[in-house]
Design an enzyme around this catalytic site. Structure first.
Site, PDB file in Angstrom:
ATOM      1  N   ASP A  13       0.846  -1.199   0.000  1.00  0.00           N
ATOM      2  CA  ASP A  13       0.000   0.000   0.000  1.00  0.00           C
ATOM      3  C   ASP A  13       0.892   1.264   0.000  1.00  0.00           C
ATOM      4  O   ASP A  13       1.863   1.315  -0.757  1.00  0.00           O
ATOM      5  CB  ASP A  13      -0.963  -0.043   1.187  1.00  0.00           C
ATOM      6  CG  ASP A  13      -2.105   0.948   1.045  1.00  0.00           C
ATOM      7  OD1 ASP A  13      -2.007   2.046   1.615  1.00  0.00           O
ATOM      8  OD2 ASP A  13      -3.063   0.618   0.341  1.00  0.00           O
ATOM      9  N   HIS A  66      -4.588  -7.812  -0.561  1.00  0.00           N
ATOM     10  CA  HIS A  66      -3.866  -6.554  -0.378  1.00  0.00           C
ATOM     11  C   HIS A  66      -3.090  -6.489   0.938  1.00  0.00           C
ATOM     12  O   HIS A  66      -1.989  -5.942   0.989  1.00  0.00           O
ATOM     13  CB  HIS A  66      -4.871  -5.415  -0.468  1.00  0.00           C
ATOM     14  CG  HIS A  66      -4.287  -4.061  -0.343  1.00  0.00           C
ATOM     15  ND1 HIS A  66      -3.584  -3.463  -1.370  1.00  0.00           N
ATOM     16  CD2 HIS A  66      -4.266  -3.183   0.684  1.00  0.00           C
ATOM     17  CE1 HIS A  66      -3.180  -2.274  -0.977  1.00  0.00           C
ATOM     18  NE2 HIS A  66      -3.571  -2.066   0.271  1.00  0.00           N
ATOM     19  N   TYR A 125      -3.322  11.208   1.165  1.00  0.00           N
ATOM     20  CA  TYR A 125      -3.856  11.137  -0.193  1.00  0.00           C
ATOM     21  C   TYR A 125      -3.856  12.510  -0.855  1.00  0.00           C
ATOM     22  O   TYR A 125      -3.433  12.667  -1.998  1.00  0.00           O
ATOM     23  CB  TYR A 125      -5.274  10.553  -0.174  1.00  0.00           C
ATOM     24  CG  TYR A 125      -5.303   9.083   0.142  1.00  0.00           C
ATOM     25  CD1 TYR A 125      -5.169   8.633   1.458  1.00  0.00           C
ATOM     26  CD2 TYR A 125      -5.431   8.119  -0.864  1.00  0.00           C
ATOM     27  CE1 TYR A 125      -5.165   7.275   1.754  1.00  0.00           C
ATOM     28  CE2 TYR A 125      -5.446   6.765  -0.566  1.00  0.00           C
ATOM     29  CZ  TYR A 125      -5.302   6.351   0.737  1.00  0.00           C
ATOM     30  OH  TYR A 125      -5.294   5.011   1.033  1.00  0.00           O
TER      31      TYR A 125
END
Lengths: 378, 397
Positions: free
Chosen positions: B165, B368, B311
């Site tokens: 990630d 993930h 982000y």
């Protein structure tokens, strides 16, 4: 062989621009009860929220966890500025009086009626003294994150005779299914097209065969759908969010980017062009839409459980969508045009009815392959 | 904090039930959430978990003005082994908790190998017990600088990296920016975004066998499917990249809201098929206790807002114009590709970015959150990769 290829290309071209037929739409039963058990009557409605809900709200406001402060030098560019939120929550906690607001919100006659299994809430205001004037029935549709509260100031203007006009409006302003005091669908499928069917049926049940429609935001989308699908019923449409999205309108938009003033007067050219910066701005502002169109139930949990969270999420839109320049103001500019009381009325409607999740589902029910395939935007 | 949490769990407002016939397709199923919240309220014991979480030595250190938290685990047996310092980087919505099961594997010697790892696992700035930046600009590239300085501060001039990630992204940047420090990189989320890598992906849509082995073709083609999936799952990213502070308020004020938001990812990103299960499939690979440990780290530190700011600090014009994606990774690299990872990158595509790719593996299971879900599998792969990385570095000399 060349003739065949040319014909195929022409045919493909024609298909791209073809207007699809009107979709076949059923009177789907959206509600939790059996058709045979449904109470079809019109019932008067008064907003009367329990003490329990109000006390619980106050507890939550009093015990709100400390907000993360904004980054240095930032106003609303990362979302709602929590310094502003602190002020608004303080007002909510100490000055906003729900019982007074309930009296205000109850000033217009309100009712509920069952349409396709959903008990829908609506305000119904007839002109006070229509003496000699034509009365035009007007369906007023709100959007997200709004409610019927948005219409409280405009209703008197619409239902009182204006000098020089020989007509006046009778207004029916419902809460959309899943919003505010209207019931929400229990099964998937209630998108903006299906809502057009619901409201045509609502007006029908209220005795209106032909009427006018007005809307903004989702209301603008639904009135557009109603006018498309039910031209026999809709005498006229007014929208404060007219939009178009066909292949030819997109082509036009693109071609005119080379010579904008052929399309628009010079002073308005910057509202559309350059396309790249408009597109960039859309990306910047459509995160909520993307999330709500895909995972409404997830984000809905927090928003339904935290009143400060709900307020932040909703008020950010009242700032940015009223004037995008307000993102650069630490106080978000809200008081230039609104009062905190009025803004909180709207937030309260979402809070006391637990309707934020069901309100956001309208996005996922509309922005999906099935609804797009109906081709109604063409 | 704990009393307040218990109150909030007890007084959580009634959840809106899912639509008829729907499992997780509209987001987390609130029937599932009810079960998890009940467990949280009645069975999850934070004080016990604190002991569990404190099992590894932990410290804080100041780097560029931020007091950063980290686990520092040295191998039990060092005698006779080469000890490789390994910086382990987590992502979102994860935390150092994801590494608790894998750390013992990494710090315990394995048969037949003469090396073992010393693990340094920090909480990213703004995550968990690490401080958050007070001024704008701390994107993934800047975090690479922070961690290079962090390792230097701890006394490591050269070391290895592992991440998934955001951890994979930051590790990739570190390898690009500091090749003298980075001896090797292992990632369970390798990706490429260079001009040529994209050209290859595009050309492959006309004849996939050029780009991807047949058995993995469906993971990338048709591209339209790939983009639809991305679009369906990227709403959170779009919102967090633009309005992190807005959504953060509710998530930081409602523990059930925070749990819903985070657990949806642990379900869908571990296996996208789990969207069709009413229980979200979580208990096939995780326990509610372990999942709640991670959520608690976000809750007790109030770090959800600062975590999602990563982000917006990364997906913006300023960071993207640095153009770091176009610069290749020259240090020896290893890519572990788990079956249900969000995006698949074929070898030929990765090689446009990783010019020294010494190890690649494809797994038929795992998603993930590989370290959390299949720690032994990931650990084995890290050891295997390390052998090849050591060999590559040795032959360089």
């Amino acid at each position: 062989a060349i003739v065949i290829i040319v014909l195929k290309v022409v045919d493909k071209f024609r298909q791209l621009f073809k207007i699809p037929p009107l979709p076949y739409l059923e009177d789907t039963w959206w509600g939790p009860r059996n058709k045979s058990e449904e109470d079809e009557s019109i019932k008067p409605f008064t907003i009367n929220v329990s003490d329990e809900i109000i006390n619980d709200l106050h507890q939550r406001l009093n015990n709100a966890r400390p907000f993360t402060p904004p980054l240095e030098g930032i106003q609303h560019q990362y979302g709602l500025n929590t310094k502003l939120l602190t002020e608004i929550v303080e007002f909510w906690r100490t000055k906003y009086n729900w019982r007074e607001r309930e009296i205000f919100l109850n000033k217009f006659p309100q009712f509920t009626i069952s349409v396709q299994g959903l008990r829908l809430h609506y305000i119904h205001v007839k002109p006070i003294d229509p003496d000699g004037l034509r009365v035009l029935p007007l369906l007023l549709l709100h959007g997200w994150p709004g409610s019927v509260r948005e219409f409280y100031e405009i209703l008197p203007f619409l239902t009182n005779p204006q000098p020089g006009y020989n007509f006046v409006f009778e207004v029916i302003a419902p809460s959309l299914p899943g919003y505010g005091f209207s019931e929400a669908a229990v099964r998937p499928g209630l998108g903006a097209v299906q809502m057009a069917v619901v409201f045509k049926n609502l007006m029908d049940k209220l005795g209106f065969k032909k009427y006018y429609i007005q809307g903004g935001d989702w209301g603008g989308v639904i009135v557009q759908n109603m006018a498309t699908i039910f031209p026999e019923q809709v005498l006229g449409l007014h929208s404060n969010m007219c939009f178009i999205r066909t292949l030819s309108s997109n082509i036009k938009l693109f071609l005119y980017s080379f010579w904008p003033t052929l399309l628009l007067p010079r002073e308005h050219a910057d509202k559309v062009y350059p396309l790249s910066s408009k597109f960039a701005n859309t990306i910047l502002e459509s995160g909520y839409l993307h999330l709500q169109a895909t995972k409404p139930d997830t984000v809905g949990v927090a928003l339904n459980d935290s009143p400060v969270g709900l307020a932040a999420y909703i008020l950010e839109k009242f700032i940015t969508w009223t004037n995008s320049d307000w993102k650069n103001l630490e106080d978000g500019g809200l008081m230039k045009k609104y009062t905190y009381t009025d803004l909180l009325d709207n937030v309260m409607i979402y809070w006391v009815t637990n309707s934020i999740t069901t309100s956001m589902r309208l996005y996922s029910e509309t922005f999906n392959k099935a609804q797009t395939a109906l081709g109604i935007t063409k | 904090v704990l009393k307040d949490l218990q109150q909030r769990l007890t007084n959580a407002r009634t959840f809106v039930p899912p639509l008829e016939g729907i499992q997780q397709q509209y987001g987390i199923n609130t029937k599932l959430l009810n079960n998890i919240v009940d467990y949280w309220r009645t069975k999850y014991n934070w004080r016990e978990r604190e002991k569990f979480l404190n099992q590894f030595p932990q410290y804080t250190v100041s780097v560029q003005g931020l007091r950063l938290h980290y686990l520092h685990v040295k191998p039990k047996t060092q005698q006779g082994f080469q000890v490789l310092p390994l910086l382990l980087l987590h992502g979102w919505p994860g935390s150092v908790r994801e590494f608790y099961e894998i750390i013992p594997y990494l710090t315990t010697p394995t048969p037949g190998r003469n090396f073992v790892f010393e693990v340094i696992a920090p909480s990213l700035p703004g995550y968990g017990f690490s401080e958050a930046a007070v001024r704008p600009g701390l994107g993934a590239v800047e975090m690479a600088v922070v961690f290079k300085n962090f390792m230097k501060r701890l006394g490591y001039e050269q070391y290895y990296l592992q991440g998934g990630d955001w951890g994979a992204i930051i590790a990739q940047h570190m390898a690009v920016l500091f090749p003298d420090q980075i001896l090797g990189v292992h990632s369970n989320m390798c990706f490429a975004n260079t001009f040529l890598s994209n050209v290859k992906i595009f050309l492959g849509s006309f004849y996939p066998p050029l780009i991807v082995p047949k058995e993995f073709e469906h993971k990338l083609y048709p591209l339209s499917n790939f983009f639809s999936t991305i679009l369906l799952e990227m709403g959170y990213m779009h919102l967090q990249a633009t309005k992190p502070d807005t959504v953060g308020v509710g998530l930081n004020d409602s523990p059930v809201g925070l749990a819903a938001y985070i657990l949806e990812k642990f379900s869908t990103w571990t296996n996208p098929e789990w969207k069709n299960l009413e229980d979200g499939g979580l208990t096939k690979k995780f326990t509610y206790t372990n999942l709640l440990d991670n959520i608690m780290i976000y809750w007790v530190t109030g770090s959800i807002t600062t975590s999602v700011r990563l982000y917006s600090e990364t997906f913006n014009k300023a960071q993207m114009s640095i153009g770091i994606e176009k610069i290749p990774v020259k240090v020896p690299s290893a890519c572990a590709k788990f079956a249900h990872e969000l995006a698949y990158s074929p070898s030929t595509v990765l090689k446009e970015k990783y010019h020294n790719l010494v190890h690649e593996s494809d797994f038929t299971d795992g998603g993930h959150f590989a370290a959390f879900e299949v720690p032994k599998v990931l650990a084995d792969d890290i050891y295997l990769a390390a052998e090849k990385i050591l060999a590559a570095n040795a032959s360089q000399k």
